[in-house]
Design an enzyme around this catalytic site. Sequence first.
Site, PDB file in Angstrom:
ATOM      1  CE  LYS A 116      25.884  23.914   5.930  1.00 57.10           C
ATOM      2  NZ  LYS A 116      26.587  22.695   5.485  1.00 57.10           N
ATOM      3  CD  GLU A 185      25.442  31.396   9.418  1.00 60.43           C
ATOM      4  OE1 GLU A 185      25.652  31.754   8.250  1.00 60.43           O
ATOM      5  OE2 GLU A 185      24.565  30.583   9.738  1.00 60.43           O
ATOM      6  CG  HIS A 220      22.186  23.811  15.860  1.00 60.08           C
ATOM      7  ND1 HIS A 220      21.575  25.038  16.038  1.00 60.08           N
ATOM      8  CD2 HIS A 220      23.160  23.747  16.806  1.00 60.08           C
ATOM      9  CE1 HIS A 220      22.169  25.681  17.029  1.00 60.08           C
ATOM     10  NE2 HIS A 220      23.116  24.919  17.519  1.00 60.08           N
ATOM     11  NE  ARG A 276      22.739  16.887   2.346  1.00 59.65           N
ATOM     12  CZ  ARG A 276      21.785  17.118   3.241  1.00 59.65           C
ATOM     13  NH1 ARG A 276      20.584  16.572   3.077  1.00 59.65           N
ATOM     14  NH2 ARG A 276      22.002  17.894   4.281  1.00 59.65           N
TER      15      ARG A 276
END
Length: 617
Positions: A116, A185, A220, A276
């Site tokens: 990421k 982030e 999450h 994926r």
Amino acid sequence: MITSVLVANRGEIACRVFRTCRAWGIRTVAVHSDADENALHARVADTAVRLPGATPAETYLRADLIVKAAVAAGADAVHPGYGFLSENADFARAVLDAGLVWIGPAPEAIEAMASKTRAKRLMGLAPLREDEVTEAGLPVLVKAAAGGGGRGMRVVRRLEELRAALEGARAEAASAFGDGEVFVEPYVENGRHVEVQVLADAHGTVWALGTRDCSLQRRHQKVIEEAPAPGLSEELAEELRTLAVRAARAVAYVGAGTVEFLVADGRAHFLEMNTRLQVEHPVTEEIFGLDLVAEQIRIAEGHALPPEPPPARGHAVEARLYAEDPANDWTPQTGTLHRLTAPEGIRLDTGYGDGDEIGVHYDPMLAKLVAHAPTRAQALRKLAGALERTTIHGPTTNRDLLVRSLRHDEFTSARMDTGFYDRHLAKLTEPAPDPYAPLAAALADAHGRSRFGGWRNLPSQPQTKRYAVAGEEHEVHYHHTRNGLTADGVHVVHAGTSLVILEVDGVRRRFEVARYDDQVHVNTTALTALPRFPAPTTERAPGSLLAPMPGTIVKIADGLITGSSVQAGEPIVWLEAMKMQHVIAAPVTGTVTALPASPGQQVEMGTLLAVVESSRP
């Protein structure tokens, strides 16, 4: 032409890929850990290969053993599924170096997007460094650079929590994906999680197969997903599709992938690209009439996609059925899944069969139920009704939560966001057992135990049985009479071992009853039969911390010993179960008077981990 496929995965996704392979006449090869020797995916494959491993969770991270298994079993292709090594470029290279076909994107594309941090830089974004996080910039999100599914993810709202969050995320990510890299982030509060399914061939064609909304999440990790994402303007939906295609083209992507965004205030914030197949791919399949696994195989064989995808039709929604207790901090549940069946007309994707054991080593997802209908309202109603009629005999699940979520005004009106459960969980998990379930269970049990009806000529005291339902004890009474079983306040129309029919205020109700030792299931209500004479209970010292589930002790708080002072809510022990770390915290401010837990220790549910004696009189 691919003739034999090894799926480098387990459970539901392995079974899903095998289903398409069987339809195409392709042989299937499963790999399994010792814990999965009798798992459904190992049973349904044409060939199964045991993978030795230090722990069951590590087994599916051994790329060398999986490639060796594929060669030994005569497979000519490998499908990675999702999770584990599915976004591991080195694994993809090892498959290709062995002369096998890799059913997925090129290793270079995986490297560019599966991390990421690199993906954000590719899209012109830069993750935060730990030393860049300030009090003014909170909250922030700590995320694993590899993998997904909520593993290695922590929200940090106080600066002093950052280091512990980074350590916990690294450990969880390393356990789940074999890669402990994490990054930070900004955390966007109450946004919507929207994603775009892409499918690309090696000839330059890239499809953007509409949008999906995955905003209902816990820890999450997605719980309910749907396609198309409701309530988006056409301009925003087109922007998302355009960005997704741009991301795919930027890395010469080939195969199926998903580009994820957080949508807030009408703006799209790039999150990541998953290189994926996603868990939620069935909703896209339903509205486009595609088999994405089949398309992955065709693309891996070198076939070209048509210039344009098929048109979308209707609406699809998927619910993930988990063995967990949402009312108790989403605690994973273990035990035997005695029975799992869904009504006709509903798609059921699962990696479990009747009688299978739900263990502690892997994700607690039991199945995915998917409904497709002409409109969103019809799809939601169809899925909620099907979940109510789904038979689930075994550990506690999130089924009731799913039904209530699908019918919640905020969800039906498409006003949901990722904070949905933060706001509504308490209300959505209020117990609502059927008040007549204990009586139905007692009558079914009485019928099964009495060969001669049990009636007496003389009046007698009623028979009594006790059950625990949703944490509360219920006592019910009934009579054996010349005419059969009776109970006060209701008319017993029929009482059998598996079916009880009661008439209440002129309304007849059917109760399907199944019993497994002391566990009883009456329609959708789960009960525990209690003994007639309760055994003496073992008293625990006040402040005792017990393991909420079976698992492994991975850490004790730094410097913590018997005699240490702790604050209420302070972490004491970290327990790993089902690939997630669970923090066991001090219930009160006080002193640690016992600490029998130790790192690496395997514990059962209810094992004493520590005792904290309150400092208050």
